[in-house]
Enzyme design. Structure first.
Site, PDB file in Angstrom:
ATOM      1  N   HIS A   1       0.755  -1.142   0.219  1.00  0.00           N
ATOM      2  CA  HIS A   1       0.135   0.325  -0.079  1.00  0.00           C
ATOM      3  C   HIS A   1       0.906   1.393   0.104  1.00  0.00           C
ATOM      4  O   HIS A   1       1.102   1.616   1.241  1.00  0.00           O
ATOM      5  CB  HIS A   1      -0.991  -0.139   0.872  1.00  0.00           C
ATOM      6  CG  HIS A   1      -1.852   0.744   1.178  1.00  0.00           C
ATOM      7  ND1 HIS A   1      -3.405   0.629   1.416  1.00  0.00           N
ATOM      8  CD2 HIS A   1      -1.863   2.406   0.967  1.00  0.00           C
ATOM      9  CE1 HIS A   1      -4.051   1.363   1.865  1.00  0.00           C
ATOM     10  NE2 HIS A   1      -3.721   2.855   0.963  1.00  0.00           N
TER      11      HIS A   1
ATOM     12  N   ASP B   1       0.653   2.282   3.637  1.00  0.00           N
ATOM     13  CA  ASP B   1       0.060   3.976   3.147  1.00  0.00           C
ATOM     14  C   ASP B   1       0.677   5.335   3.133  1.00  0.00           C
ATOM     15  O   ASP B   1       0.189   5.626   2.955  1.00  0.00           O
ATOM     16  CB  ASP B   1      -1.374   4.123   4.053  1.00  0.00           C
ATOM     17  CG  ASP B   1      -2.071   5.092   3.413  1.00  0.00           C
ATOM     18  OD1 ASP B   1      -2.559   5.261   2.044  1.00  0.00           O
ATOM     19  OD2 ASP B   1      -3.581   5.075   3.950  1.00  0.00           O
TER      20      ASP B   1
ATOM     21  N   HIS C   1      -5.246  -1.137   5.592  1.00  0.00           N
ATOM     22  CA  HIS C   1      -5.234  -0.374   6.431  1.00  0.00           C
ATOM     23  C   HIS C   1      -6.901  -0.253   7.505  1.00  0.00           C
ATOM     24  O   HIS C   1      -7.168   0.724   8.135  1.00  0.00           O
ATOM     25  CB  HIS C   1      -4.974   1.925   6.115  1.00  0.00           C
ATOM     26  CG  HIS C   1      -6.262   1.736   5.243  1.00  0.00           C
ATOM     27  ND1 HIS C   1      -7.653   1.808   4.854  1.00  0.00           N
ATOM     28  CD2 HIS C   1      -5.498   2.422   4.114  1.00  0.00           C
ATOM     29  CE1 HIS C   1      -7.849   2.363   4.192  1.00  0.00           C
ATOM     30  NE2 HIS C   1      -6.894   3.195   2.959  1.00  0.00           N
TER      31      HIS C   1
ATOM     32  N   ASP D   1      -8.595   2.001  -3.430  1.00  0.00           N
ATOM     33  CA  ASP D   1      -7.848   2.803  -2.244  1.00  0.00           C
ATOM     34  C   ASP D   1      -8.307   4.706  -2.641  1.00  0.00           C
ATOM     35  O   ASP D   1      -8.028   4.897  -3.050  1.00  0.00           O
ATOM     36  CB  ASP D   1      -6.929   1.852  -1.925  1.00  0.00           C
ATOM     37  CG  ASP D   1      -6.196   3.269  -0.830  1.00  0.00           C
ATOM     38  OD1 ASP D   1      -6.709   2.549   0.249  1.00  0.00           O
ATOM     39  OD2 ASP D   1      -5.503   4.051  -0.550  1.00  0.00           O
TER      40      ASP D   1
END
Lengths: 450, 316
Positions: A64, A316, A243, A158
């Site tokens: 990610h 992320d 997440h 996402d």
């Protein structure tokens, strides 16, 4: 002809010291006292690295990241994001689809894949959008992206949740058909006031009540995860949860795994460490999606990660230009950089607390994410014959986080100024040393960092 | 005190100093020559990102009565509408020599961000930031409440130096979106008052259980607890569309200070204005002798004079 490296006295998984010989992009030999035997036979251009005090681990794999290219090259490029990955100890990253244009066609994913190959600091795998333009209404050309040269297997909107349950069901089924998996950004649009004037700004609770910022309830995440594990069960498809940020989500995933539902989950380093108390400063560097939660949530996430309810760490990594964070909280962009602080934060939150060993660290940062994606050359054991995607970590040093020193273009690190343990000293990408003594060297394609 | 950003964390002594200074300023405002020379040569900028004629005029009157130069900067028709950032606007005002910046903004935290930044050396006064705080409103409410509370207990003298210990204050209505309610909770508690809320659960913050208040869903029940003052909050038009409560009429029936409810209470009645007569407050209630709504307006000028005086002269 690739360089031969001899690493002496490093500790695989933090265990007993071994020597490692790297030749032809692979681990040629690993064991005690290889150095004495092998050293005399090494050619002059071979490199010997003193690994004493260092922990040898498989290169980390991040499912990610946001590399911002194409479209927001002011925030990050595949090149700068790849450098950040190499500096942070990642030998593979998966670039989310919310670029501009969106990665919803074979053309865009092939472009990102090509940019990654050209950079050569890490392996870059584009993630395909589930819905066209991330619009949440119709499926993107999933098959074309899977069949493209980028061979996309992971699909995610996402940044946006697939809110429509019917569309989510079809995405799960269709992606099953083409042999991939769906990664959901779990956030109920209505419960978070998405696309309204009162869009959620931070975790809903004690702190949001006082600060007067619209709350982002934990149930907005949990309700979608509950729905989607049921859909995954019903369709027999694979589901990955991006997440995870709440203790309640952990309980739903635990239940789903006990039922045998094919669900995997990731947690970010920042959700393991930071809480919504930080928002009291109104400093937008702490604004992120999903939002920072409470201390009870961070503790539940740590335990779930140690236990395996949460499979892996995903950063992320979300770089933003300064002006996107130097403004009013409500107007600021959501997201934090993460590639170059991941290892120190996870060491701090998980290893130093005694929750996990370095062997487990390798599982959550490398082995599991590789398994989830289906990589056959990343996240491999530290054994002879395996590809040399490796990192050497000095767990004993403590450094102060200085975003200005980072390779990413983003300066939006929430860890600025914190003293954290652990430093990635060397990174090997397929036997090529992209990071030496904590400094970027040259990429596989011969690029340098200046 | 360098800035006034919130009543949360405002020390008891500082709060009393502002209220006592405001009493002196109120005396100035009742003189024929309503002017003091204390801020001559100083510049106060009213930086208003939200329309609020009442608050801006109050701050302007306060600054002018202290002889300060006043610059009004309104987001409408300014460079803000061309997309200038808060940082650039503030740095521009700073370069023009602002000694104090009075900021009103729809974004919670903007005053705190400005104070924490290195964009300006000016003293920052929060004139309302999103749903966070509106400290001068709470201070003018406290000045109003203190006068009433004091005169109810003492025949003569000045309320200077006293607080609100033992007073019961009921706040009614849209708490969740109200910066006035938030600022009042913290200040009232610091001054020793007991705070009650009456509102539907949809208009209460999710975290309200952690606040030092007593929550009622029924206004009738809340009135039975015999509050000494009732503070009615404005119901914003955009909340009336059936999303937070079904209709304005149902709201009035359950949470409005109607004529019937007025007959059952002796409490002082406060409202931060502007009022929706017939929605949260009946005309009879608004015009009754119990209502202190115009006193609040007058006290607003006195409190803002006190705040500007204390922040810019450092006399404390």
């Amino acid at each position: 002809m690739s360089t031969t490296y001899l690493i002496t006295g490093a500790r695989p998984y933090g265990e007993d010291p071994q020597d490692v010989l790297i030749e032809g992009g692979r681990i040629a030999e690993i064991g005690p006292d290889i150095g004495h035997r092998a050293a005399p036979q090494l050619t002059d251009d071979a490199v010997i690295i003193d690994g004493s005090g260092l922990v040898l681990l498989p290169g980390m794999v991040d499912l990610h990241v946001h590399l911002r290219e194409p479209g927001r090259e002011d925030a990050e490029t595949v090149e700068t994001g790849s450098r950040a990955a190499a500096a942070g100890g990642f030998t593979a990253v998966h670039a989310m689809a919310n670029s501009s244009p969106v990665a919803d066609t074979a053309g865009v994913v092939e472009q990102v894949h090509r940019l990654g190959l050209d950079s050569g600091w890490t392996e870059v795998y584009p993630v395909g959008a589930i819905t066209r333009g991330l619009g949440g209404t119709v499926l993107a050309e999933l098959g074309a992206m899977a069949d493209s040269s980028a061979q996309v297997r992971m699909f995610s909107d996402d940044g946006h949740c697939v809110n429509n349950a019917q569309l989510m069901r079809r995405a799960l089924e269709y992606v099953k058909t083409i042999g991939g998996f769906v990664a959901q950004h779990a956030q109920d649009a209505h419960l978070t006031g998405w696309d309204t004037e009162h869009v959620a700004q931070m975790n809903e609770g004690k702190v949001s009540a006082t600060l007067g910022l619209p709350g982002w309830p934990s149930v907005a995440e949990e309700a979608i995860i509950a729905r989607d594990v049921l859909l995954a069960d019903y369709t027999g498809a694979r589901l990955h949860i991006c997440h995870v940020s709440t203790a309640g989500s952990v309980e739903i995933i635990r239940w789903a795994k006990q039922r045998g539902i094919q669900v995997t989950a990731e947690v970010t380093p920042h959700h393991l460490m930071l809480t919504d108390d930080l928002v009291k400063s109104y400093n937008p560097v702490y604004k992120v999606n999903p939002p920072l939660r409470t201390e009870a949530d961070t503790l539940a996430l740590r335990e779930a990660l140690a236990e395996g309810i949460i499979d892996c760490v995903g950063t992320d990594h979300a770089p933003h230009p300064d002006q996107a964070k130097e403004c009013e909280w409500a107007q600021a962009a959501m997201g934090m950089t993460g590639l170059e602080t991941a290892l120190p934060v996870v060491q701090h939150a998980m290893v130093e607390t005694g929750l996990i060993s370095w062997r487990r660290f390798a599982e959550i940062t490398s082995v599991r994410p590789s398994d989830i994606y289906g990589h056959d050359h990343q996240g491999r054991p530290l054994a002879a014959g395996e590809p040399a995607n490796l990192i050497l970590v000095d767990p004993s040093v403590t450094t102060t986080v200085r975003p200005e020193d980072h390779a990413t273009k983003g300066r939006n690190s929430p860890f600025r100024g914190l003293e954290l343990p652990g430093q990635v000293r060397h990174t090997f990408l397929g036997g090529h040393q992209v990071l030496a003594q904590g400094e970027l060297t040259s990429s596989r394609t011969g690029r340098t960092a200046r | 005190m360098k800035h006034l950003l919130a009543t949360e964390g405002l020390a008891y002594d500082d709060a009393l100093a502002i209220l006592d200074t405001a009493e002196e300023m109120a005396a100035v405002s009742s003189r024929e020559v309503k002017k003091l020379p204390t801020l001559r040569g100083r510049t106060v900028v009213n930086l208003f990102y939200e329309d609020s004629t009442r608050t801006r005029v109050s701050f302007e009157a306060a600054a002018k009565r202290l002889s300060a130069d006043v610059v009004n900067f309104s987001a409408k028709g300014s460079s803000v509408s061309k997309g200038e950032s808060l940082k650039d606007t503030v740095q521009t005002l700073d370069a023009m020599g602002a000694d104090a910046i009075v900021i009103r903004h729809s974004a919670s935290g903007s005053a705190a961000q400005l104070a924490a930044s290195d964009w300006s050396e000016a003293a920052v006064v929060n004139a309302g930031d999103g749903a966070h705080e509106h400290p001068t409103q709470a201070l003018l409410d406290a000045l109003t409440l203190r006068r009433g509370w004091y005169s109810g207990h003492s025949a003569t003298g000045s309320p200077r130096g006293t607080d609100l210990a033992g007073m019961k204050v009921l706040i009614v209505g849209d708490i969740v979106h109200s910066r006035v309610a938030r600022s009042n909770v913290w200040l009232l508690r610091t001054l020793g008052a007991e705070v009650h809320f009456a509102a539907p659960a949809t208009l209460l913050p999710y975290g309200v259980v952690s606040w030092p208040v007593i929550v009622h869903y029924s206004l009738d029940e809340a009135l039975e607890a015999a509050p000494d003052a009732v503070m009615m909050l404005r119901v914003q038009a955009e909340r009336m569309g059936g999303v937070f409560f079904p209709t304005a009429a149902e709201y009035t029936r359950r949470w409005g200070l109607t004529d019937e409810r007025l007959a059952r209470t002796q409490a002082m009645i406060l409202h931060p204005g502007p009022m929706n007569r017939g929605v949260e407050i009946s005309a009879a209630a608004a015009d009754s002798p119990q209502a202190k709504i115009l006193d609040q307006v007058a006290h607003g000028v006195a409190v803002r004079m006190a705040v500007l005086h204390l922040l810019l002269t450092g006399e404390h």
